[in-house]
Design a protein around this motif. Structure first.
Motif, PDB file in Angstrom:
ATOM      1  N   GLN A 610       0.815  -1.211   0.000  1.00 19.46           N
ATOM      2  CA  GLN A 610       0.000   0.000   0.000  1.00 19.46           C
ATOM      3  C   GLN A 610       0.854   1.269   0.000  1.00 19.46           C
ATOM      4  N   GLY A 611       2.186   1.102  -0.037  1.00 23.68           N
ATOM      5  CA  GLY A 611       3.065   2.253  -0.041  1.00 23.68           C
ATOM      6  C   GLY A 611       3.449   2.755   1.332  1.00 23.68           C
ATOM      7  N   LYS A 612       3.053   2.032   2.378  1.00 17.65           N
ATOM      8  CA  LYS A 612       3.390   2.439   3.743  1.00 17.65           C
ATOM      9  C   LYS A 612       4.863   2.126   4.017  1.00 17.65           C
ATOM     10  N   THR A 613       5.579   3.095   4.598  1.00 20.24           N
ATOM     11  CA  THR A 613       7.005   2.922   4.887  1.00 20.24           C
ATOM     12  C   THR A 613       7.190   1.970   6.058  1.00 20.24           C
ATOM     13  N   LEU A 614       7.928   0.883   5.835  1.00 19.11           N
ATOM     14  CA  LEU A 614       8.248  -0.090   6.879  1.00 19.11           C
ATOM     15  C   LEU A 614       9.665   0.092   7.396  1.00 19.11           C
ATOM     16  N   MET A 615      10.536   0.644   6.556  1.00 23.35           N
ATOM     17  CA  MET A 615      11.917   0.891   6.978  1.00 23.35           C
ATOM     18  C   MET A 615      12.488   2.029   6.156  1.00 23.35           C
ATOM     19  N   LYS A 616      13.240   2.869   6.838  1.00 21.49           N
ATOM     20  CA  LYS A 616      14.014   3.919   6.181  1.00 21.49           C
ATOM     21  C   LYS A 616      15.298   4.043   6.978  1.00 21.49           C
ATOM     22  N   LYS A 617      16.387   3.537   6.374  1.00 20.85           N
ATOM     23  CA  LYS A 617      17.608   3.378   7.145  1.00 20.85           C
ATOM     24  C   LYS A 617      18.812   3.778   6.308  1.00 20.85           C
ATOM     25  N   ARG A 618      19.789   4.416   6.927  1.00 14.17           N
ATOM     26  CA  ARG A 618      21.035   4.783   6.250  1.00 14.17           C
ATOM     27  C   ARG A 618      22.195   4.045   6.896  1.00 14.17           C
ATOM     28  N   LEU A 619      22.991   3.396   6.044  1.00 16.30           N
ATOM     29  CA  LEU A 619      24.175   2.676   6.492  1.00 16.30           C
ATOM     30  C   LEU A 619      25.414   3.357   5.923  1.00 16.30           C
ATOM     31  N   THR A 620      26.468   3.426   6.720  1.00 20.83           N
ATOM     32  CA  THR A 620      27.750   3.945   6.236  1.00 20.83           C
ATOM     33  C   THR A 620      28.567   2.795   5.674  1.00 20.83           C
ATOM     34  N   VAL A 621      29.103   3.018   4.483  1.00 17.68           N
ATOM     35  CA  VAL A 621      29.833   1.965   3.771  1.00 17.68           C
ATOM     36  C   VAL A 621      31.172   2.516   3.320  1.00 17.68           C
ATOM     37  N   ASN A 622      32.243   1.961   3.815  1.00 21.75           N
ATOM     38  CA  ASN A 622      33.574   2.273   3.296  1.00 21.75           C
ATOM     39  C   ASN A 622      33.842   1.319   2.135  1.00 21.75           C
ATOM     40  N   LEU A 623      33.522   1.785   0.936  1.00 24.71           N
ATOM     41  CA  LEU A 623      33.516   0.910  -0.233  1.00 24.71           C
ATOM     42  C   LEU A 623      34.899   0.872  -0.870  1.00 24.71           C
ATOM     43  N   PRO A 624      35.594  -0.264  -0.807  1.00 20.96           N
ATOM     44  CA  PRO A 624      36.943  -0.346  -1.395  1.00 20.96           C
ATOM     45  C   PRO A 624      36.900  -0.278  -2.918  1.00 20.96           C
ATOM     46  N   ALA A 625      38.030   0.019  -3.504  1.00 22.80           N
ATOM     47  CA  ALA A 625      38.161  -0.033  -4.960  1.00 22.80           C
ATOM     48  C   ALA A 625      38.039  -1.474  -5.433  1.00 22.80           C
ATOM     49  N   ASP A 626      37.407  -1.648  -6.606  1.00 19.04           N
ATOM     50  CA  ASP A 626      37.349  -2.944  -7.290  1.00 19.04           C
ATOM     51  C   ASP A 626      36.986  -4.067  -6.322  1.00 19.04           C
ATOM     52  N   SER A 627      35.783  -4.003  -5.789  1.00 17.93           N
ATOM     53  CA  SER A 627      35.431  -4.906  -4.691  1.00 17.93           C
ATOM     54  C   SER A 627      33.969  -5.321  -4.748  1.00 17.93           C
ATOM     55  N   ALA A 628      33.665  -6.392  -4.030  1.00 20.00           N
ATOM     56  CA  ALA A 628      32.300  -6.788  -3.708  1.00 20.00           C
ATOM     57  C   ALA A 628      32.235  -6.896  -2.190  1.00 20.00           C
ATOM     58  N   LEU A 629      31.490  -5.995  -1.559  1.00 14.72           N
ATOM     59  CA  LEU A 629      31.481  -5.865  -0.105  1.00 14.72           C
ATOM     60  C   LEU A 629      30.133  -6.301   0.450  1.00 14.72           C
ATOM     61  N   ARG A 630      30.168  -7.295   1.333  1.00 12.81           N
ATOM     62  CA  ARG A 630      28.950  -7.694   2.053  1.00 12.81           C
ATOM     63  C   ARG A 630      28.758  -6.709   3.197  1.00 12.81           C
ATOM     64  N   VAL A 631      27.771  -5.844   3.068  1.00 12.77           N
ATOM     65  CA  VAL A 631      27.588  -4.750   4.017  1.00 12.77           C
ATOM     66  C   VAL A 631      27.062  -5.257   5.344  1.00 12.77           C
TER      67      VAL A 631
END
Length: 700
Positions: A610-631
């Protein structure tokens, strides 16, 4: 004319004195008729070049071409006749003399005609072209199954007949023009150039195929960006050009693509009599394979492949350069950094444009499935492959040769380890030492191959679900995909196809949505396995080569399908991913740039139906170069929900947005997804049971 009784040599059609009208009453031969243009005869002579059993007659007998022309008496002493391309076997006669034969469909070939040509008189050029059907089947073959045909031609995609190329289509004809070059003494035939990168220095070794003296030769290497001459040579046939502090050829995601042009001119006094050019790029490419993993390295830096298979049009010689330019823009938009040219060779213009665009190319030969097994066939294969290396080997975009596609499992040990695999590999390493090889695509267990094809949830029978692919350890995938028909508007342009398909737009929409979900799932699953153990992937295929071929993400008319939408979402340089099967598992961020993004943020938005917000969350990610990071783990119940992921730099710039609607509701492989063919049209058709199922399917 078509030589329907194969009596051309007996009747000496190649003779200047031959007159077909003499045989008209005998019903043996048709007269020569004017031809409005050169090209595949299916395009030139028929109104329906993609479907219809009448197309088979185009290949039941050879075709003869004839042209008469006058050469001035004062023409220079030496002459070279060049045929631009002929598909497939060709014999060339000039004034009744056979100059020679050729096998292939894309390469030009030449003959010396100093003695055969008549100066001050009329000349008659006759070319016989034949592309016959291969009629032998392998032992234990299933009747009419296309991959059991023993192929005696190196023309891998013809008569493919499994929703890729219609059974009745086998291009034939003189597809490019014929030229005659006259010269007095010196003549430049071709350029052999091999570029190498040695730290920051570019080394270009050049060998000129030259008749006569090199005294008039001037060679220059020009920077394509600045138009500056960076190295030059005069009066040499074999020479080396060095470029210190060279601009490296690379993909745009890595750096500015350095590209040079080699210009070789032959001067006669103050006049430039000949000029040839080659695109030159200095780069290194390595394909490292172990039992555990596969990795590509471009200029010494590891590179993850986000690829697709490219075969834009069945009638290759008819593709305009503008089509290639359009498609390269679409490929870039879709996040593609590499294309696989599947079991055919494209026109030279494509490789030139890929050089300019920094688009990597994996190039197949035309060896496919089941081929003739003999020493003589291997010798022919080596001859054709040598022509390929001469045609394409200097292009910096070319990063891998695939020497055999899906060798038949009953004979793969022969093809891979007896012939022609080892011989082709040895030739590739000798002639193009800077280009790696895959000996047999789909032979995943062999270190000289190592790539896989995966059609879980798609073509494989019995039906499977694409979720079975989850975390399956594939080191390098070179084929996956799902066939979805074109939209009703486009299919309606070809009523025969539309009637044979028998689906409504609603039913097509379901298949389009399934292509979207399957393509998105595969891409994201490969990306979270980046370098562990996966080196990349190639979706099959980017666009449909015929109206009735549905595996493309873009249809034959250029309309995008669901697979293209999946690439826009999941195939970009940076990607935020929700890993999920029947339950949510984790959040990932992938970065294919060599630039790190410390302090990046991942915003997660979850809404219900129905468009009701269930989650609104911000995570900080130190994203390395050329990587796949499991946050982090992400185990929320997402039944019926919509999930939006936004990846931003520390400064707030949007890097990527991804979207999932009802992500835990993975659609099943549609019942009745075609396992049978209407072979007269070359189209997959659906079981009647599928119609009821498709009508009930809901599309988010």
């Amino acid at each position: 004319m078509q030589d329907v009784h194969r009596l051309g040599e007996k009747f000496k059609i190649y003779s200047p004195q031959f007159n077909s009208l003499h045989y008209a009453n005998a019903h043996c031969l048709s007269p020569f008729k004017p031809l409005e243009r050169l090209g595949p005869l299916q395009l030139v002579l028929t109104d329906h070049p993609y479907e219809g059993i009448s197309l088979r007659q185009m290949n039941n007998a050879p075709w003869w071409y004839r042209v008469r022309f006058h050469v001035p008496k004062e023409a220079p002493a030496h002459a070279v006749l060049t045929v631009g391309a002929a598909d497939y076997y060709s014999d060339v006669y000039l004034n009744g003399e056979k100059l020679g034969s050729h096998e292939g469909y894309i390469s030009s070939f030449s003959f010396d005609v100093d003695e055969a040509i008549l100066r001050g008189e009329e000349n008659t050029l006759v070319i016989k072209v034949d592309s016959p059907w291969d009629e032998e089947a392998s032992d234990g073959a299933v009747p009419l199954r296309c991959w059991d045909h023993i192929r005696n031609m190196m023309k891998g995609t013809y008569e493919h007949a499994d929703c890729f190329v219609n059974r009745d289509v086998n291009p034939v004809g003189l597809t490019k023009g014929v030229t005659i070059d006259f010269y007095e003494e010196d003549y430049l035939e071709t350029i052999h150039a091999q570029a190498a990168l040695e730290q920051d220095t570019g080394r270009l070794q050049v060998q000129l195929a030259l008749r006569g003296s090199a005294a008039g030769i001037i060679a220059r290497l020009i920077d394509r960006q600045t138009e500056e001459t960076v190295a030059s040579c005069r009066g040499e046939k074999d020479f080396t050009l060095l470029v210190p502090h060279v601009k490296k050829w690379t993909t745009p995601e890595r750096d500015e693509c350095g590209l040079y042009q080699l210009v070789v001119e032959r001067w006669e006094g103050d006049n430039c009599a000949q000029r040839m050019t080659r695109s030159i790029g200095f780069r290194t490419i390595e394909l490292l394979r172990t039992a555990e993993k596969t990795e590509y390295y471009l200029n010494g830096e590891r590179l993850f492949i986000r690829g697709t298979t490219y075969f834009p049009e069945l009638y290759i010689s008819a593709i305009p350069d503008e089509r290639y330019r359009r498609d390269l823009l679409l490929l870039r938009q879709a996040g593609i950094n590499a294309i696989r040219i599947h079991v055919h060779t494209e026109n030279q213009a494509l490789y030139d444009l890929c050089d300019e665009a920094g688009m990597l190319v994996i190039q197949d030969t035309d060896l496919n499935w089941v081929q003739t097994r003999s020493d003589a066939f291997t010798a022919r294969a080596l001859g054709i492959f040598r022509e390929m290396t001469e045609l394409l080997g200097c292009h910096p975009c070319l990063c891998t040769w695939i020497l055999f596609n899906e060798p038949d499992r009953a004979h793969d040990d022969y093809y891979m380890n007896v012939q022609p695999g080892p011989q082709l590999e040895a030739m590739a390493h000798q002639l193009t030492p800077n280009i790696p090889t895959i000996r047999g695509s789909y032979v995943a267990e062999a270190l000289h191959s190592g790539d896989s094809h995966n059609y879980m949830g798609s073509l494989w029978d019995p039906p499977t679900h694409y979720l079975e692919k989850h975390q399956l350890k594939e080191k390098l995938n070179t084929e996956f995909g799902f066939d979805a028909p074109a939209c009703e508007k486009d299919l309606g342009r070809m009523p025969v196809l539309w009637r044979a398909l028998g689906l409504s737009q609603r039913q097509i929409d379901v298949l389009d949505y399934y292509q979207y979900r399957l393509t998105k799932y595969y891409i994201e699953d490969y990306r979270i396995q980046k370098y562990n153990v996966c080196a990349g992937y190639f979706q099959f295929l980017f666009s449909d080569p015929t109206p009735q071929s549905f595996l493309g993400c873009i249809d034959w008319w250029g309309t995008p399908k669901g697979g293209f939408r999946a690439m826009l979402e999941s195939n970009q340089l940076q990607c935020a991913i929700l890993e999920c099967t029947q339950e949510a598992k984790a959040l990932w961020c992938v970065n294919d740039e060599l630039t790190a993004y410390p302090g990046a943020t991942l915003d997660v938005f979850v809404t219900d139906s129905q468009g009701k917000t269930l989650m609104k969350k911000r995570l900080t990610v130190n994203l390395p170069a050329d990587s796949a990071l499991r946050v982090c783990d992400f185990t929320m119940d997402l039944t019926g929900c919509t999930v939006i992921l936004e990846l931003r730099t520390a400064e707030g710039k949007l890097l990527h947005r991804n979207r999932y609607r009802d992500p835990l509701n993975h659609p099943a492989h549609p019942q009745g997804h075609p396992n049978k063919m209407n072979n007269d049209i070359g189209i997959h058709v659906y079981d009647d049971l599928a119609i009821d199922f498709i009508l009930k399917e809901e599309i988010p």
